[in-house]
Design a protein around this motif. Sequence first.
Motif, mmCIF file in Angstrom:
data_model
loop_
_atom_site.group_PDB
_atom_site.id
_atom_site.type_symbol
_atom_site.label_atom_id
_atom_site.label_comp_id
_atom_site.label_asym_id
_atom_site.label_seq_id
_atom_site.Cartn_x
_atom_site.Cartn_y
_atom_site.Cartn_z
ATOM 1 N N SER A 166 -6.457 42.819 48.334
ATOM 2 C CA SER A 166 -6.097 41.792 47.358
ATOM 3 C C SER A 166 -5.157 40.750 47.961
ATOM 4 O O SER A 166 -5.000 39.655 47.421
ATOM 5 C CB SER A 166 -5.430 42.428 46.124
ATOM 6 O OG SER A 166 -4.125 42.891 46.428
ATOM 7 N N ALA A 167 -4.559 41.086 49.099
ATOM 8 C CA ALA A 167 -3.636 40.156 49.758
ATOM 9 C C ALA A 167 -4.173 39.634 51.084
ATOM 10 O O ALA A 167 -3.844 38.517 51.487
ATOM 11 C CB ALA A 167 -2.286 40.838 50.002
ATOM 12 N N TYR A 168 -5.015 40.415 51.765
ATOM 13 C CA TYR A 168 -5.375 40.047 53.135
ATOM 14 C C TYR A 168 -6.113 38.714 53.260
ATOM 15 O O TYR A 168 -5.731 37.878 54.080
ATOM 16 C CB TYR A 168 -6.201 41.173 53.778
ATOM 17 C CG TYR A 168 -6.631 40.823 55.189
ATOM 18 C CD1 TYR A 168 -5.686 40.633 56.194
ATOM 19 C CD2 TYR A 168 -7.963 40.635 55.509
ATOM 20 C CE1 TYR A 168 -6.060 40.278 57.480
ATOM 21 C CE2 TYR A 168 -8.350 40.290 56.793
ATOM 22 C CZ TYR A 168 -7.402 40.111 57.773
ATOM 23 O OH TYR A 168 -7.776 39.752 59.039
ATOM 24 N N PRO A 169 -7.188 38.445 52.487
ATOM 25 C CA PRO A 169 -7.862 37.144 52.647
ATOM 26 C C PRO A 169 -7.036 35.980 52.126
ATOM 27 O O PRO A 169 -7.422 34.824 52.276
ATOM 28 C CB PRO A 169 -9.152 37.317 51.823
ATOM 29 C CG PRO A 169 -9.273 38.774 51.553
ATOM 30 C CD PRO A 169 -7.875 39.288 51.505
ATOM 31 N N GLY A 170 -5.908 36.268 51.492
ATOM 32 C CA GLY A 170 -5.045 35.263 50.889
ATOM 33 C C GLY A 170 -4.778 35.658 49.449
ATOM 34 O O GLY A 170 -5.707 36.004 48.707
ATOM 35 N N CYS A 171 -3.512 35.649 49.046
ATOM 36 C CA CYS A 171 -3.179 36.007 47.665
ATOM 37 C C CYS A 171 -3.815 35.004 46.703
ATOM 38 O O CYS A 171 -4.099 33.855 47.071
ATOM 39 C CB CYS A 171 -1.671 36.038 47.485
ATOM 40 S SG CYS A 171 -0.856 37.350 48.428
ATOM 41 N N GLY A 172 -4.027 35.460 45.458
ATOM 42 C CA GLY A 172 -4.750 34.635 44.497
ATOM 43 C C GLY A 172 -4.211 33.237 44.345
ATOM 44 O O GLY A 172 -4.963 32.257 44.388
ATOM 45 N N GLY A 173 -2.900 33.096 44.160
ATOM 46 C CA GLY A 173 -2.317 31.779 43.999
ATOM 47 C C GLY A 173 -2.493 30.898 45.219
ATOM 48 O O GLY A 173 -2.727 29.690 45.115
ATOM 49 N N GLU A 174 -2.403 31.518 46.393
ATOM 50 C CA GLU A 174 -2.543 30.769 47.643
ATOM 51 C C GLU A 174 -3.953 30.201 47.801
ATOM 52 O O GLU A 174 -4.136 29.019 48.105
ATOM 53 C CB GLU A 174 -2.203 31.688 48.817
ATOM 54 C CG GLU A 174 -2.374 31.040 50.179
ATOM 55 C CD GLU A 174 -2.190 32.023 51.310
ATOM 56 O OE1 GLU A 174 -2.320 31.612 52.483
ATOM 57 O OE2 GLU A 174 -1.932 33.217 51.029
#
Length: 368
Positions: free
Chosen positions: A341-349
């Motif tokens: 959930s964080a590796y490809p880029g956090c949702g907000g990012e």
Amino acid sequence: MDFTPSEDQAAAQALAARIFGDLSTHERLVAAGTGTDARLWKELCTAGLPGAVEDIGLLGLVLLLEEQGRTTAQVPLAATCAYGILPVAEHGTAEQRERLLPALRDGTAVATGALPVRGEVTVVDGALYGAVPWVPWLRDATHVLVADAERGLWIVDTRAPGVSAVPVETTAPWSAGRLGLDGVRGESLGTSTGAGTGAGAGPGPGVHSSPRTSPHASVLAASRIAFAGLQAGVCAGSLARAVHHTTTREQFGRPLSTNQGVLLRAADAHMDTEAIRVTAYEAAWRYDRRLDHQAQALTAAWWASEAGRRVVHTGQHLHGGTGADLDHPVHRHFLWGRQLSAYPGCGGEVLEQLGLLLAEDGRQVGPS
């Protein structure tokens, strides 16, 4: 758009499902700890699955990674394909393809990438300096794809002088490490020398990326799509375990699954899982056909981040008190889902990046 797998893609997916199902058992995962399951990796490479990605494309890779995610199999399949086989096949020179691809196909070489995790890497007189906080599967890798501050792509041999890999424990057991570069002579992807930006001799005959994107943007998009496919499998596996638990566990004389609250949570998790899957399929489909895919890759990454986190929390929650057991198989899906959930880029990012991309595209096609 037709996401129906080709005959070759379906055959590769079925083979992957059988191998993962047979070898990625709970007992073997416990024994592997945070390391790679060497036997499983050998089986996959002997079956020719990593090398098949050159023929079945990114959509085929997404199908393979779905099967890996269902069992949270500890092998560097996503990293080797997304940061090794596909970039070299699509953007490398003929000499790089001939030299690097055979070992990546048969598993004697393992690739990973210092993307999209931010690091400080600069090039001084053709040498690389800097560090990346953590890189997945770095402890197993023979090669790592590094992006410098100017977004050039460099292939670095992890055994080269000046390279350091300090073990780092991440949420998921991905054999991660902190990458240090101190005057390392890397090899620019797309050129056979140790200098350049990676544009070099141009892409190889198997290129699938859009002509509007740079090699860096293409590799980053492909990796986001690939790891979104992995997340779809992790979520599907978590939900399958939750469904089994709630339909076989009884409370007050009836299965837990007959409780309306349980049904609604499971239904929401199913829809979230399908959203991750279909957005990853669309992005991969467009990538393979050389259509613009940057917005779709970010969309898939957003769903993998936001929905993926919801699904693995639901999977653990629906197990009730059992879900609090750190040794229960569903907890491994929770750990993988949180990491992805964080590796490809956090949702907000990624949502911010998507908004900027759409605004830029609007300016390009809008009235003059």
